[in-house]
Design an enzyme around this catalytic site. Structure first.
Site, PDB file in Angstrom:
ATOM      1  N   GLY A 107       0.825  -1.201   0.000  1.00 30.35           N
ATOM      2  CA  GLY A 107       0.000   0.000   0.000  1.00 30.35           C
ATOM      3  C   GLY A 107       0.861   1.253   0.000  1.00 30.35           C
ATOM      4  O   GLY A 107       1.951   1.285  -0.566  1.00 30.35           O
ATOM      5  N   LEU A 108       0.343   2.298   0.644  1.00 30.75           N
ATOM      6  CA  LEU A 108       1.020   3.599   0.705  1.00 30.75           C
ATOM      7  C   LEU A 108       1.316   4.141  -0.684  1.00 30.75           C
ATOM      8  O   LEU A 108       2.379   4.717  -0.937  1.00 30.75           O
ATOM      9  CB  LEU A 108       2.315   3.498   1.526  1.00 30.75           C
ATOM     10  CG  LEU A 108       2.179   3.095   2.995  1.00 30.75           C
ATOM     11  CD1 LEU A 108       3.541   2.983   3.649  1.00 30.75           C
ATOM     12  CD2 LEU A 108       1.304   4.082   3.742  1.00 30.75           C
ATOM     13  N   CYS A 109       0.381   3.941  -1.605  1.00 32.44           N
ATOM     14  CA  CYS A 109       0.570   4.437  -2.982  1.00 32.44           C
ATOM     15  C   CYS A 109      -0.703   5.118  -3.475  1.00 32.44           C
ATOM     16  O   CYS A 109      -1.052   5.003  -4.655  1.00 32.44           O
ATOM     17  CB  CYS A 109       0.973   3.301  -3.915  1.00 32.44           C
ATOM     18  SG  CYS A 109      -0.088   1.843  -3.853  1.00 32.44           S
ATOM     19  N   GLY A 110      -1.383   5.819  -2.579  1.00 34.35           N
ATOM     20  CA  GLY A 110      -2.582   6.552  -2.982  1.00 34.35           C
ATOM     21  C   GLY A 110      -3.698   5.610  -3.409  1.00 34.35           C
ATOM     22  O   GLY A 110      -3.930   4.558  -2.819  1.00 34.35           O
ATOM     23  N   ALA A 290       3.081   6.278  -8.130  1.00 29.45           N
ATOM     24  CA  ALA A 290       1.996   6.630  -7.203  1.00 29.45           C
ATOM     25  C   ALA A 290       2.507   6.705  -5.770  1.00 29.45           C
ATOM     26  O   ALA A 290       2.123   7.600  -5.005  1.00 29.45           O
ATOM     27  CB  ALA A 290       0.866   5.606  -7.317  1.00 29.45           C
TER      28      ALA A 290
END
Length: 339
Positions: A107-110, A290
């Site tokens: 995660g942590l990619c918008g 992203a």
């Protein structure tokens, strides 16, 4: 079920509420924000370095993919008047469709993973309305988690595949073999690749690319964006690939030492593998871009929050010092009056 997104103007950021807490709490919060800022800044730099590496992989693989597509186009053009058929080019009535959904592993990619899953779910709903069966091949931990938790009787999940790093031909071959077996055994009549196309560092669009049956052989796109550094800042360079004109052939004369069917049977799986690998590389580049954008935004927010907390800390500290001075002066005046 996701609802289709609609364009809307950028919202105006609301005014932030004033910070109200003690001096000690403010000092601890400032230290926490600074630590988070260092982490997000480091993650942004790591993602930027990996974006460059991912784009270099796309650029290095493009000559082979373009040459292979050119040779296959010329062979199929020369054999279009002959009665030649191969398993990967066989067109039949569509009853079942396989979707190869490529998501990220972290995660942590918008909204990268959410937009891709949303695109896949929208395509599944379209197939359901058309009365066609659907088989999903999920690639990536985020997609695996979604399709394993959201079981739909209409959707059959064929396999869950994890890449775990920069994609290579080995991982692409695993997906291509699975797709090949489903199509040749006539379990599915059409295969589509759902991946995220890398357009720029701030734009990456989820798209659906048909894989099988193989028709006109072409590249997924004709330009590649590479991340570079100029003057100590990140910049984007665009590489435009020359597209062959219609009717242009690789060589004016071509003689087949083997049967054309044998040549196509050997080259078409290789082309399928290259298309899957291109989709994996494009998705990885989009995911890293992203993540870089999300971490840059998080760093900016941390800087702004740290500034506000520092202002509030200085005000509270000044107010405390002023209060102590007033108490001292008041005490001194009281003693003077007693004397």
């Amino acid at each position: 079920m996701f609802s289709p997104s609609k364009p809307h103007p950028s919202p105006v950021r609301p005014a932030l509420a004033p910070v109200r807490c003690g001096v000690r709490d403010l000092r601890e919060r400032i230290q926490t924000v600074r630590t988070a800022q260092k982490i997000t800044e480091a993650m942004k730099l790591v993602a930027a370095a990996r974006v460059r590496r991912a784009q270099e992989a796309v650029v290095n693989g493009r000559p082979f993919s373009s040459a292979l597509a050119a040779v296959l186009n010329d062979i199929t053009r020369r054999l279009q008047n002959d009665d030649v058929s191969t398993p990967l080019t066989e067109t039949r009535p569509v009853k079942n469709v396989a979707l190869v959904a490529i998501t990220g592993d972290r995660g942590l990619c918008g909204g990268f993973n959410k937009s891709l899953i949303k695109k896949a779910v929208a395509r599944i709903e379209e197939l359901k309305k058309l009365g066609l069966g659907c088989v999903v091949i999920s690639v990536g931990k985020k997609g695996n988690s979604f399709f394993s938790q959201n079981r739909d009787p209409f959707v059959e999940v064929d396999s869950f595949i994890e890449i775990g790093g920069f994609p290579t031909t080995k991982e692409a071959q695993v997906i291509a073999d699975d797709v090949f077996s489903l199509f040749v055994s006539e379990e599915v009549d059409r295969v589509e690749l759902v991946y995220t196309k890398f357009v720029s560092l701030v734009r990456f669009d989820p798209v659906i690319h048909p894989l099988l049956p193989l028709g006109e052989v072409c590249d997924m796109n004709d330009e590649v964006f590479r991340l570079s550094s100029k003057g100590g800042k990140l910049a984007v360079e665009r590489d435009v690939v020359r597209v062959r004109k219609e009717g242009e052939v690789v060589t004016p004369l071509m003689e087949f030492e083997q049967e054309p069917v044998q040549i196509l049977d050997a080259m078409l799986p290789l082309y399928l593998n290259s298309q899957v690998l291109r989709g994996l590389q494009e998705s990885l580049a989009s995911e890293l871009a992203a993540r870089m954008g999300a971490m840059a935004t998080a760093t900016d927010n941390a800087v702004e929050l740290g500034r506000r907390l520092s202002v509030a800390y200085n005000r509270e500290r000044q107010a405390k010092i002023t209060g102590e001075l007033l108490e001292i002066v008041a005490g001194a005046e009281a003693l003077t009056q007693i004397d």
